[in-house]
Write an enzyme that holds these catalytic residues in place. Structure first.
Site, PDB file in Angstrom:
ATOM      1  N   ASN A 341     -92.331 -63.861   2.090  1.00 27.06           N
ATOM      2  CA  ASN A 341     -91.691 -64.232   0.820  1.00 27.06           C
ATOM      3  C   ASN A 341     -90.493 -65.153   1.063  1.00 27.06           C
ATOM      4  OD1 ASN A 341     -91.424 -64.316  -1.921  1.00 27.06           O
ATOM      5  ND2 ASN A 341     -91.019 -62.144  -2.194  1.00 27.06           N
ATOM      6  N   HIS A 374     -85.691 -56.150  -6.765  1.00 25.73           N
ATOM      7  CA  HIS A 374     -87.011 -55.524  -6.789  1.00 25.73           C
ATOM      8  C   HIS A 374     -87.066 -54.372  -7.785  1.00 25.73           C
ATOM      9  CE1 HIS A 374     -87.693 -57.650  -2.930  1.00 25.73           C
ATOM     10  NE2 HIS A 374     -88.971 -57.538  -3.246  1.00 25.73           N
TER      11      HIS A 374
END
Length: 488
Positions: A341, A374
């Site tokens: 990522n 997140h």
């Protein structure tokens, strides 16, 4: 019947996948729109339409948060707007995730992904504007500063221009459909270059898109196979607890393997949305980096003539999120983090790590922001915040045994470090997937929380070995000096 059950269970994912494929398919048509203003408006309309399809009534959250964030950027002086924007956007992200506590419909996972991307874009552009303002201020104070670094390389000239988009362009950047569903993150400068420079016109988008997409069927097939053979919920069952310790210990490998395939497929499709539209294409001579774009000679690239643009060699490194082969093969956790990522990691590095004022807490601040971006589930803390503890031990063994090893010795040590890195990631991924503390505790208790003990033992032994190595070095050095003096 099984097919209907499967479709019902995975309906949201199927819709999301279909919208990603739709976004890839319309890329060539979007790229071909000749008028910049019309192109921006169509991209924004498609983006808002995608939000409405995915989110329904919950679309109000990403739309309102983005509009308020943009107004903050334009109404508050640039000296402070980035900080205010950061706290507002993350504050709204918390409210959004707890909306069911306020009597509002609970957000879907897909809407959550869109909101996460909106946060990155709005906060990112605020910091980009502030960074350009700061750099231009320094430039005025040092008009005759040398633009060549001490090692002879050209300095990154990213902020030799003021970045100050108007209100309408901020809206277009925030809601443009390219990268809106699941990333990748790209800066406003990349977005602006897409419309005003020649690169997207001459890059072979079809070739890049086909090369990017060709592995997606494999990723999806592996994900479906692995998730059906080793389902997540089984790890909490009594039957799983009655299995051997080795089976229980290795089960997270299967879970993390399935999870990786899901991420690979999503990220690869997201990159393909960019490549099909031509967004993120730059000449290779710019030494382009994920999230950042060109790292050298940016101003020269902007002045490239049409003839030069026609013959230039291009890449899409700017929008690359995953290095799949690297994720599977790198030896250390530190290297694994660099290829996973990448676009989001770039954002965290630029917005949090490099800007955080207290140097000893930079790493902790970056990890904390990554966790809360997140979500606020315990699993994210267990997964992300425990990385530094493993890295402390890993770095010691890397320097002592792997760094200067050669031949077969290096391969054997590398395999051992790869296995330990993979096992550590799988153990942490189990917490990431199980999310809540009670579910994590059930699994970790079934294996007696052993990996934390292994980490601690690795670290203690590593520190002891490092101390012995440091003590031995002066003795070896003195021995060499004595031999040299005798020879002379």
């Amino acid at each position: 019947m099984k097919m209907l059950t499967f479709l019902a269970k995975n309906w949201n994912d199927i819709v999301y996948l279909s919208l990603l494929l739709f976004s890839v398919a319309i890329g060539p048509y979007y790229k071909s729109i000749g008028t910049v203003h019309l192109k921006k408006c169509i991209g924004t309309c498609i983006g808002i339409l995608l939000i409405l399809i995915v989110s329904g009534y919950n679309a109000i959250h990403p739309i309102i948060s983005a509009i308020v964030g943009i107004l903050i950027i334009k109404l508050i002086p640039v000296r402070y707007s980035h900080v205010v924007t950061f706290f507002f956007m993350f504050g709204y992200l918390f409210f959004f995730r707890l909306s069911d506590k306020f009597g509002l419909p609970p957000p879907s996972g897909q809407t959550n992904l869109i909101e996460m991307i909106i946060v990155l874009r709005v906060v990112g552009v605020a910091f980009e504007m502030n960074g350009s303002w700061l750099a231009m201020g320094k430039k005025k104070k040092n008009e005759h500063a040398d633009l060549i670094s001490k090692d002879g390389k050209e300095k990154d000239d990213e902020f030799l221009e003021i970045i100050n988009p108007n209100l309408v362009d901020l809206v277009h950047y925030t809601f443009n459909y390219v990268g809106l569903l699941t990333g990748p993150y790209y800066r406003y400068r990349t977005f602006n270059d897409y419309f005003n420079l020649l690169f997207s016109k001459y890059v072979n988008c079809m070739e890049f898109t086909i090369n990017t997409l060709k592995a997606v069927p494999l990723y999806i097939s592996l994900y479906l196979a692995l998730s059906n053979l080793w389902p997540l919920e089984y790890i909490l069952s009594e039957d799983h607890n009655n299995r051997s310790f080795l089976y229980r210990m290795m089960y997270p490998w299967a879970l993390f393997a399935a999870f990786r395939q899901r991420i690979y497929s999503g990220m690869t499709l997201a990159e393909s949305v960019c490549t099909s539209a031509g967004l993120g294409a730059y000449p290779v001579e710019g030494k382009n980096r994920t999230g950042h774009g060109p790292t050298v000679g940016y101003m020269k690239l902007k002045e490239m003539s049409e003839e030069q643009a026609k013959t230039a060699e291009y890449d899409f490194n700017t929008i690359e999120s995953m290095e799949v082969w690297g994720c599977e093969t790198v030896v250390t956790l530190r290297d694994s983090m660099k290829v996973w990522n990448k676009a989001v990691q770039y954002w965290v590095a630029m917005v949090v790590y490099k800007r955080f004022p207290v140097k000893p807490l930079k790493v902790h601040a970056a990890l904390f922001v990554s966790v809360i971006w997140h979500g606020f589930h315990a699993g994210y803390f267990f997964c992300i915040y425990f990385c530094p503890f493993y890295l402390m031990a890993e770095d010691i063994y890397y320097k002592l045994y792997y760094k200067n090893a050669t031949g077969m010795k290096k391969k054997i040590i590398g395999f051992i470090m790869w296995f330990l890195r993979s096992h550590s990631e799988s153990y942490q991924a189990a917490a990431f997937l199980l999310l809540t503390f009670d579910r994590i505790w059930i699994y970790y208790s079934s294996v007696y929380h052993y990996w934390y003990g292994v980490w601690l033992a690795f670290l203690i032994v590593g520190l002891a070995l490092n101390a012995v190595h440091k003590m031995a070095r002066p003795t070896v050095k003195k021995g060499k000096e004595a031999m040299e003096s005798r020879t002379n």
